[in-house]
Design a protein around this motif. Structure first.
Motif, PDB file in Angstrom:
ATOM      1  N   GLY A  34     -74.034 -18.222 -29.956  1.00 31.45           N
ATOM      2  CA  GLY A  34     -73.691 -19.462 -29.275  1.00 31.45           C
ATOM      3  C   GLY A  34     -74.603 -20.556 -29.621  1.00 31.45           C
ATOM      4  O   GLY A  34     -74.865 -21.538 -29.183  1.00 31.45           O
ATOM      5  N   ALA A  73     -71.934 -17.240 -34.319  1.00 31.32           N
ATOM      6  CA  ALA A  73     -70.924 -17.560 -33.305  1.00 31.32           C
ATOM      7  C   ALA A  73     -71.194 -16.810 -32.003  1.00 31.32           C
ATOM      8  O   ALA A  73     -71.066 -17.367 -30.909  1.00 31.32           O
ATOM      9  N   GLU A  74     -71.596 -15.549 -32.120  1.00 31.45           N
ATOM     10  CA  GLU A  74     -71.852 -14.745 -30.923  1.00 31.45           C
ATOM     11  C   GLU A  74     -73.104 -15.208 -30.190  1.00 31.45           C
ATOM     12  O   GLU A  74     -73.189 -15.111 -28.966  1.00 31.45           O
ATOM     13  N   THR A 123     -70.533 -14.577 -38.047  1.00 27.12           N
ATOM     14  CA  THR A 123     -70.143 -13.911 -36.795  1.00 27.12           C
ATOM     15  C   THR A 123     -71.321 -13.849 -35.835  1.00 27.12           C
ATOM     16  O   THR A 123     -71.187 -14.138 -34.638  1.00 27.12           O
ATOM     17  N   ALA A 172     -63.225 -28.345 -33.525  1.00 24.82           N
ATOM     18  CA  ALA A 172     -64.375 -28.004 -32.694  1.00 24.82           C
ATOM     19  C   ALA A 172     -64.640 -29.047 -31.611  1.00 24.82           C
ATOM     20  O   ALA A 172     -65.418 -28.792 -30.684  1.00 24.82           O
TER      21      ALA A 172
END
Length: 77
Positions: free
Chosen positions: A77, A74-75, A71, A35
């Motif tokens: 942000g 992550a989307e 998920t 990362a």
């Protein structure tokens, strides 16, 4: 030879239930390198996810218990 770990118990419970198990054979150091984030940040983030039930981590292994939540994170942000 080592016996089953706590994560093995979690994985078995999730496989038998409705959850999705994604065991990852990598630890916090590997994730921090991937990362490009400090180890401290990765450790705090994973600890928070563990508390929320999104992941379960120990002994350089991480089990994703709630892929849908991860998920969404992550989307977002």
């Amino acid at each position: 030879m080592e016996g089953p770990s706590h994560l093995d118990d979690i994985a078995a419970a999730d496989v038998l239930g409705a959850g999705t198990v994604r065991p990852l054979a990598a630890g916090r150091v590997v994730f921090s390198q991937m990362a490009g984030s400090p180890l401290h940040t990765v450790s705090r983030t994973l600890a928070a996810w563990d508390e929320r039930g999104v992941t379960a981590s120990a002994r350089r292994r991480i089990v994703v218990r709630r892929l849908d939540v991860l998920t969404n994170l992550a989307e977002a942000g």
